[in-house]
Write a protein that holds these residues in place. Structure first.
Motif, PDB file in Angstrom:
ATOM      1  N   MET A 101       1.363  -7.264  -0.661  1.00 54.89           N
ATOM      2  CA  MET A 101       2.089  -6.327  -1.514  1.00 54.89           C
ATOM      3  C   MET A 101       2.665  -5.177  -0.688  1.00 54.89           C
ATOM      4  SD  MET A 101       2.238  -7.359  -4.604  1.00 54.89           S
ATOM      5  CE  MET A 101       1.943  -9.144  -4.634  1.00 54.89           C
ATOM      6  N   LYS A 102       1.938  -4.762   0.328  1.00 51.77           N
ATOM      7  CA  LYS A 102       2.419  -3.691   1.204  1.00 51.77           C
ATOM      8  C   LYS A 102       3.730  -4.091   1.876  1.00 51.77           C
ATOM      9  CE  LYS A 102       0.931  -0.649   4.974  1.00 51.77           C
ATOM     10  NZ  LYS A 102      -0.178  -0.304   5.900  1.00 51.77           N
ATOM     11  N   ARG A 103       3.886  -5.391   2.138  1.00 52.58           N
ATOM     12  CA  ARG A 103       5.118  -5.901   2.752  1.00 52.58           C
ATOM     13  C   ARG A 103       6.206  -6.155   1.718  1.00 52.58           C
ATOM     14  NH1 ARG A 103       6.550 -11.117   3.036  1.00 52.58           N
ATOM     15  NH2 ARG A 103       4.394 -11.841   2.686  1.00 52.58           N
ATOM     16  N   LEU A 104       5.818  -6.716   0.555  1.00 46.46           N
ATOM     17  CA  LEU A 104       6.811  -7.145  -0.427  1.00 46.46           C
ATOM     18  C   LEU A 104       7.456  -5.997  -1.192  1.00 46.46           C
ATOM     19  CD1 LEU A 104       5.258 -10.294  -2.165  1.00 46.46           C
ATOM     20  CD2 LEU A 104       7.099 -10.205  -0.474  1.00 46.46           C
ATOM     21  N   ILE A 105       6.648  -5.092  -1.693  1.00 45.74           N
ATOM     22  CA  ILE A 105       7.152  -4.071  -2.622  1.00 45.74           C
ATOM     23  C   ILE A 105       8.313  -3.253  -2.052  1.00 45.74           C
ATOM     24  CG2 ILE A 105       6.530  -1.944  -3.842  1.00 45.74           C
ATOM     25  CD1 ILE A 105       3.819  -3.268  -4.463  1.00 45.74           C
ATOM     26  N   PRO A 106       8.231  -2.786  -0.802  1.00 47.55           N
ATOM     27  CA  PRO A 106       9.365  -2.003  -0.273  1.00 47.55           C
ATOM     28  C   PRO A 106      10.661  -2.795  -0.165  1.00 47.55           C
ATOM     29  CG  PRO A 106       7.380  -1.607   1.019  1.00 47.55           C
ATOM     30  CD  PRO A 106       7.091  -2.785   0.138  1.00 47.55           C
ATOM     31  N   GLN A 107      10.572  -4.125  -0.121  1.00 45.11           N
ATOM     32  CA  GLN A 107      11.772  -4.948   0.018  1.00 45.11           C
ATOM     33  C   GLN A 107      12.693  -4.870  -1.197  1.00 45.11           C
ATOM     34  OE1 GLN A 107      10.800  -9.018   1.022  1.00 45.11           O
ATOM     35  NE2 GLN A 107       9.384  -8.414   2.652  1.00 45.11           N
ATOM     36  N   PHE A 108      12.150  -4.457  -2.353  1.00 43.07           N
ATOM     37  CA  PHE A 108      12.921  -4.485  -3.588  1.00 43.07           C
ATOM     38  C   PHE A 108      13.269  -3.099  -4.117  1.00 43.07           C
ATOM     39  CE2 PHE A 108      10.602  -8.475  -3.281  1.00 43.07           C
ATOM     40  CZ  PHE A 108      11.642  -9.370  -3.369  1.00 43.07           C
ATOM     41  N   GLY A 109      13.051  -2.080  -3.302  1.00 42.49           N
ATOM     42  CA  GLY A 109      13.499  -0.737  -3.653  1.00 42.49           C
ATOM     43  C   GLY A 109      13.005  -0.268  -5.006  1.00 42.49           C
ATOM     44  N   ASP A 110      13.943   0.203  -5.828  1.00 41.39           N
ATOM     45  CA  ASP A 110      13.598   0.750  -7.143  1.00 41.39           C
ATOM     46  C   ASP A 110      13.569  -0.311  -8.243  1.00 41.39           C
ATOM     47  OD1 ASP A 110      13.443   3.313  -6.083  1.00 41.39           O
ATOM     48  OD2 ASP A 110      15.576   3.702  -6.423  1.00 41.39           O
ATOM     49  N   ALA A 111      13.771  -1.569  -7.897  1.00 38.57           N
ATOM     50  CA  ALA A 111      13.760  -2.628  -8.909  1.00 38.57           C
ATOM     51  C   ALA A 111      12.402  -2.678  -9.598  1.00 38.57           C
ATOM     52  CB  ALA A 111      14.057  -3.980  -8.258  1.00 38.57           C
ATOM     53  N   ALA A 112      12.420  -2.956 -10.903  1.00 36.20           N
ATOM     54  CA  ALA A 112      11.180  -2.995 -11.668  1.00 36.20           C
ATOM     55  C   ALA A 112      11.349  -3.904 -12.886  1.00 36.20           C
ATOM     56  CB  ALA A 112      10.785  -1.585 -12.118  1.00 36.20           C
ATOM     57  N   LEU A 113      10.231  -4.280 -13.456  1.00 37.46           N
ATOM     58  CA  LEU A 113      10.244  -5.040 -14.693  1.00 37.46           C
ATOM     59  C   LEU A 113      10.974  -4.253 -15.787  1.00 37.46           C
ATOM     60  CD1 LEU A 113       9.100  -7.361 -16.544  1.00 37.46           C
ATOM     61  CD2 LEU A 113       7.105  -5.884 -16.881  1.00 37.46           C
TER      62      LEU A 113
ATOM     63  N   ALA B 272       5.220   2.971 -10.870  1.00 39.15           N
ATOM     64  CA  ALA B 272       5.045   3.649  -9.583  1.00 39.15           C
ATOM     65  C   ALA B 272       3.573   3.712  -9.192  1.00 39.15           C
ATOM     66  CB  ALA B 272       5.647   5.049  -9.642  1.00 39.15           C
ATOM     67  N   GLU B 273       2.714   4.037 -10.153  1.00 29.98           N
ATOM     68  CA  GLU B 273       1.276   4.102  -9.879  1.00 29.98           C
ATOM     69  C   GLU B 273       0.748   2.730  -9.454  1.00 29.98           C
ATOM     70  OE1 GLU B 273      -2.951   4.945 -12.258  1.00 29.98           O
ATOM     71  OE2 GLU B 273      -1.015   5.242 -13.275  1.00 29.98           O
ATOM     72  N   ALA B 274       1.217   1.684 -10.141  1.00 35.14           N
ATOM     73  CA  ALA B 274       0.771   0.334  -9.817  1.00 35.14           C
ATOM     74  C   ALA B 274       1.203  -0.075  -8.417  1.00 35.14           C
ATOM     75  CB  ALA B 274       1.323  -0.646 -10.846  1.00 35.14           C
ATOM     76  N   CYS B 275       2.427   0.223  -8.069  1.00 28.94           N
ATOM     77  CA  CYS B 275       2.936  -0.129  -6.737  1.00 28.94           C
ATOM     78  C   CYS B 275       2.141   0.574  -5.647  1.00 28.94           C
ATOM     79  CB  CYS B 275       4.421   0.213  -6.632  1.00 28.94           C
ATOM     80  SG  CYS B 275       5.498  -0.872  -7.602  1.00 28.94           S
ATOM     81  N   LYS B 276       1.836   1.834  -5.852  1.00 24.99           N
ATOM     82  CA  LYS B 276       1.056   2.599  -4.879  1.00 24.99           C
ATOM     83  C   LYS B 276      -0.316   1.963  -4.679  1.00 24.99           C
ATOM     84  CE  LYS B 276      -0.653   7.269  -3.936  1.00 24.99           C
ATOM     85  NZ  LYS B 276      -0.704   8.683  -4.433  1.00 24.99           N
ATOM     86  N   HIS B 277      -0.960   1.589  -5.777  1.00 17.58           N
ATOM     87  CA  HIS B 277      -2.280   0.957  -5.721  1.00 17.58           C
ATOM     88  C   HIS B 277      -2.209  -0.385  -4.987  1.00 17.58           C
ATOM     89  CE1 HIS B 277      -6.259  -0.337  -7.241  1.00 17.58           C
ATOM     90  NE2 HIS B 277      -5.690  -1.527  -7.320  1.00 17.58           N
ATOM     91  N   LEU B 278      -1.228  -1.209  -5.347  1.00 15.83           N
ATOM     92  CA  LEU B 278      -1.126  -2.540  -4.759  1.00 15.83           C
ATOM     93  C   LEU B 278      -0.833  -2.489  -3.270  1.00 15.83           C
ATOM     94  CD1 LEU B 278       0.899  -4.278  -7.614  1.00 15.83           C
ATOM     95  CD2 LEU B 278      -1.463  -4.798  -6.956  1.00 15.83           C
ATOM     96  N   MET B 279       0.021  -1.576  -2.850  1.00 12.26           N
ATOM     97  CA  MET B 279       0.327  -1.467  -1.422  1.00 12.26           C
ATOM     98  C   MET B 279      -0.880  -0.996  -0.617  1.00 12.26           C
ATOM     99  SD  MET B 279       4.286  -0.173  -1.087  1.00 12.26           S
ATOM    100  CE  MET B 279       4.101   1.302  -2.093  1.00 12.26           C
ATOM    101  N   LYS B 280      -1.753  -0.256  -1.257  1.00 10.08           N
ATOM    102  CA  LYS B 280      -2.959   0.225  -0.591  1.00 10.08           C
ATOM    103  C   LYS B 280      -4.020  -0.867  -0.496  1.00 10.08           C
ATOM    104  CE  LYS B 280      -6.514   3.832  -0.911  1.00 10.08           C
ATOM    105  NZ  LYS B 280      -6.989   5.017  -1.689  1.00 10.08           N
ATOM    106  N   LYS B 281      -4.081  -1.739  -1.505  1.00 13.51           N
ATOM    107  CA  LYS B 281      -5.155  -2.714  -1.594  1.00 13.51           C
ATOM    108  C   LYS B 281      -4.816  -4.096  -1.043  1.00 13.51           C
ATOM    109  CE  LYS B 281      -8.194  -0.129  -3.805  1.00 13.51           C
ATOM    110  NZ  LYS B 281      -9.548   0.168  -3.254  1.00 13.51           N
ATOM    111  N   ASP B 282      -3.522  -4.407  -0.912  1.00 13.06           N
ATOM    112  CA  ASP B 282      -3.136  -5.784  -0.595  1.00 13.06           C
ATOM    113  C   ASP B 282      -2.062  -5.800   0.497  1.00 13.06           C
ATOM    114  OD1 ASP B 282      -1.304  -8.282  -1.075  1.00 13.06           O
ATOM    115  OD2 ASP B 282      -3.175  -8.777  -2.108  1.00 13.06           O
ATOM    116  N   ARG B 283      -2.346  -6.520   1.582  1.00 12.60           N
ATOM    117  CA  ARG B 283      -1.428  -6.541   2.726  1.00 12.60           C
ATOM    118  C   ARG B 283      -0.086  -7.172   2.380  1.00 12.60           C
ATOM    119  NH1 ARG B 283      -1.311 -11.680   4.499  1.00 12.60           N
ATOM    120  NH2 ARG B 283      -3.049 -13.043   3.917  1.00 12.60           N
TER     121      ARG B 283
END
Length: 244
Positions: free
Chosen positions: A58-70, A45-56
């Motif tokens: 990632m800001k688009r991609l991450i929400p597309q996959f909901g709660d899915a994670a490694l 969760a912390e990583a996703c928050k950081h990536l969405m803030k720093k990378d345009r």
């Protein structure tokens, strides 16, 4: 030291060893009776928050996959053995060979693999080279040549150095192991064609991308390059990713 024999078009086949569906692993006749624990990184969760803030992107991609994670399964030897079996064959062929091979030992442990007859391993569909690789892998585990108990405190490059000393394991396999088994947060596998293709598709409108350009894109991902890489992979193949 022998390096793994992986050709770029066939990397996906070996990758299947790390991303096979959970059902395929649990259905093996050699699987232990107890249930296999699947875990997700605590930092996700912390990583996703950081990536969405720093990378345009990632800001688009991450929400597309909901709660899915490694997700990972906690069996180092089996993970690496499957990566060897999967080299230079299709994902389907690798799975078929693995199912036959995994029935040979009483359980998939290094000591049990070392007791197997070469002829039986060859009859399961393994080449002479892969038999050699699997025996060397088992010897490294059984002989204590790998500092498995110390991996948690070792840096990524130190672990990679240990792993590539095993015949049949190169840097790419070691990096996949760091991501999918050890769940290291900041691995950037620039030798992975899927990552390069995904960066090309998401950041360069499909144009050819060099390693240096990919590395420059990934600067914004630090210290969560593994997480960003996972989302790039998912953007190209949206099927769930679970390590075995």
């Amino acid at each position: 030291m022998a390096k793994e024999e992986l050709l770029a078009p066939e990397v996906a086949a070996a990758a299947a060893a790390f991303v096979s569906a959970a059902a395929a692993a649990s259905s093996s006749a050699a699987a232990p009776a107890k249930s296999v624990v699947v875990s997700t990184p605590t930092y996700w969760a912390e990583a996703c928050k950081h990536l969405m803030k720093k990378d345009r992107v990632m800001k688009r991609l991450i929400p597309q996959f909901g709660d899915a994670a490694l997700q990972t399964r906690r069996d180092a030897f089996t993970t690496l053995a499957r990566s060897i079996v999967g080299q230079q064959v299709s994902a389907q062929a690798a799975q078929a060979v693995w199912e036959r091979f995994s029935k040979l030992p009483r359980s998939m442990k290094p000591s049990n693999v070392l007791k197997l007859k070469v002829d039986d391993m060859r009859a399961a569909g393994l080449s002479a080279r892969k038999v050699d690789y699997l025996v060397d892998l088992a010897l490294h585990f059984d002989g204590g040549k790998l500092h498995v108990k110390d991996w948690a405190s070792m840096d990524d490059e130190a672990i990679i150095a240990e792993l590539v000393a095993i015949r049949g394991i190169g840097r790419w396999t070691a990096e996949m192991f760091l991501i999918f088994y050890l769940m290291r947060p900041n691995v950037l596998p620039l030798d992975d064609p899927g990552l390069i293709s995904g960066i090309s598709h998401n950041y360069f409108s499909g144009e050819t991308v060099s390693r240096s350009e990919a590395r420059e894109v990934a600067e914004a991902w630090r210290p969560w390059a593994s997480v960003a890489t996972w989302y790039i992979w998912r953007s190209m193949d949206p099927q769930p990713v679970v390590a075995v």
